[in-house]
Design a protein around this motif. Sequence first.
Motif, mmCIF file in Angstrom:
data_model
loop_
_atom_site.group_PDB
_atom_site.id
_atom_site.type_symbol
_atom_site.label_atom_id
_atom_site.label_comp_id
_atom_site.label_asym_id
_atom_site.label_seq_id
_atom_site.Cartn_x
_atom_site.Cartn_y
_atom_site.Cartn_z
ATOM 1 N N ASP A 93 -8.188 -52.067 -38.708
ATOM 2 C CA ASP A 93 -6.558 -51.715 -38.906
ATOM 3 C C ASP A 93 -5.569 -53.064 -39.220
ATOM 4 O OD1 ASP A 93 -7.363 -49.003 -39.105
ATOM 5 O OD2 ASP A 93 -7.079 -48.766 -37.108
ATOM 6 N N ASP A 137 -2.162 -54.120 -40.735
ATOM 7 C CA ASP A 137 -0.835 -53.650 -41.188
ATOM 8 C C ASP A 137 -0.017 -54.789 -42.023
ATOM 9 O OD1 ASP A 137 1.694 -52.524 -41.675
ATOM 10 O OD2 ASP A 137 1.723 -51.560 -39.899
ATOM 11 N N ASN A 149 -1.959 -55.479 -50.394
ATOM 12 C CA ASN A 149 -2.106 -54.081 -49.745
ATOM 13 C C ASN A 149 -3.094 -53.162 -50.708
ATOM 14 O OD1 ASN A 149 -1.082 -53.479 -47.410
ATOM 15 N ND2 ASN A 149 1.043 -53.536 -48.218
ATOM 16 N N GLU A 150 -2.890 -53.487 -52.172
ATOM 17 C CA GLU A 150 -3.669 -52.911 -53.055
ATOM 18 C C GLU A 150 -5.155 -53.380 -53.066
ATOM 19 O OE1 GLU A 150 -3.943 -52.409 -57.884
ATOM 20 O OE2 GLU A 150 -2.298 -53.071 -57.076
ATOM 21 N N GLY A 199 -6.799 -52.079 -49.785
ATOM 22 C CA GLY A 199 -7.096 -50.579 -49.936
ATOM 23 C C GLY A 199 -8.357 -50.524 -50.824
ATOM 24 N N LYS A 200 -8.627 -51.172 -51.518
ATOM 25 C CA LYS A 200 -9.862 -51.066 -52.482
ATOM 26 C C LYS A 200 -11.067 -51.858 -51.776
ATOM 27 C CE LYS A 200 -7.483 -50.789 -56.912
ATOM 28 N NZ LYS A 200 -7.319 -51.419 -58.143
ATOM 29 N N ARG A 202 -11.320 -51.868 -48.362
ATOM 30 C CA ARG A 202 -11.597 -51.351 -47.322
ATOM 31 C C ARG A 202 -12.857 -50.411 -47.447
ATOM 32 N NH1 ARG A 202 -6.628 -49.845 -46.008
ATOM 33 N NH2 ARG A 202 -6.522 -51.752 -44.678
ATOM 34 N N ALA A 203 -12.784 -49.539 -48.593
ATOM 35 C CA ALA A 203 -13.788 -48.710 -48.675
ATOM 36 C C ALA A 203 -15.221 -49.150 -48.689
ATOM 37 C CB ALA A 203 -13.658 -48.014 -50.140
ATOM 38 N N HIS A 222 -12.648 -55.650 -46.406
ATOM 39 C CA HIS A 222 -11.296 -56.209 -46.052
ATOM 40 C C HIS A 222 -11.106 -57.460 -45.711
ATOM 41 C CE1 HIS A 222 -12.621 -54.424 -42.470
ATOM 42 N NE2 HIS A 222 -11.847 -55.169 -41.742
#
Length: 88
Positions: A23, A25, A55-56, A59-60, A62-63, A67
């Motif tokens: 995680d 932030d 951030n974008e 997010g991609k 992380r899947a 990350h």
Amino acid sequence: MDETTHAFSDKVLDRAFTIEFWDVDLDQYAERFAAEDRNDGYPPDLLQAVIGVLNEAAGKLRAIHQHFGYRTAGEVLGFMRACGTTCP
């Protein structure tokens, strides 16, 4: 473990305790980054634009568990500041 750590083999993981920080932030990181004395004068619009892109991307990535963390974000922010208006 973070993006700078080499992956451990299964043999090592069987005998070790590792902590992975999943995680991140980046919005809170941007607030702390802007408040630091050494970053005084960092253009706020540039900071928000870079954090938005980070951030974008995060997010991609992380899947697929690829990350990145705060160290990478800091390096990108530093590069963009050094690059200034000459970046494409």
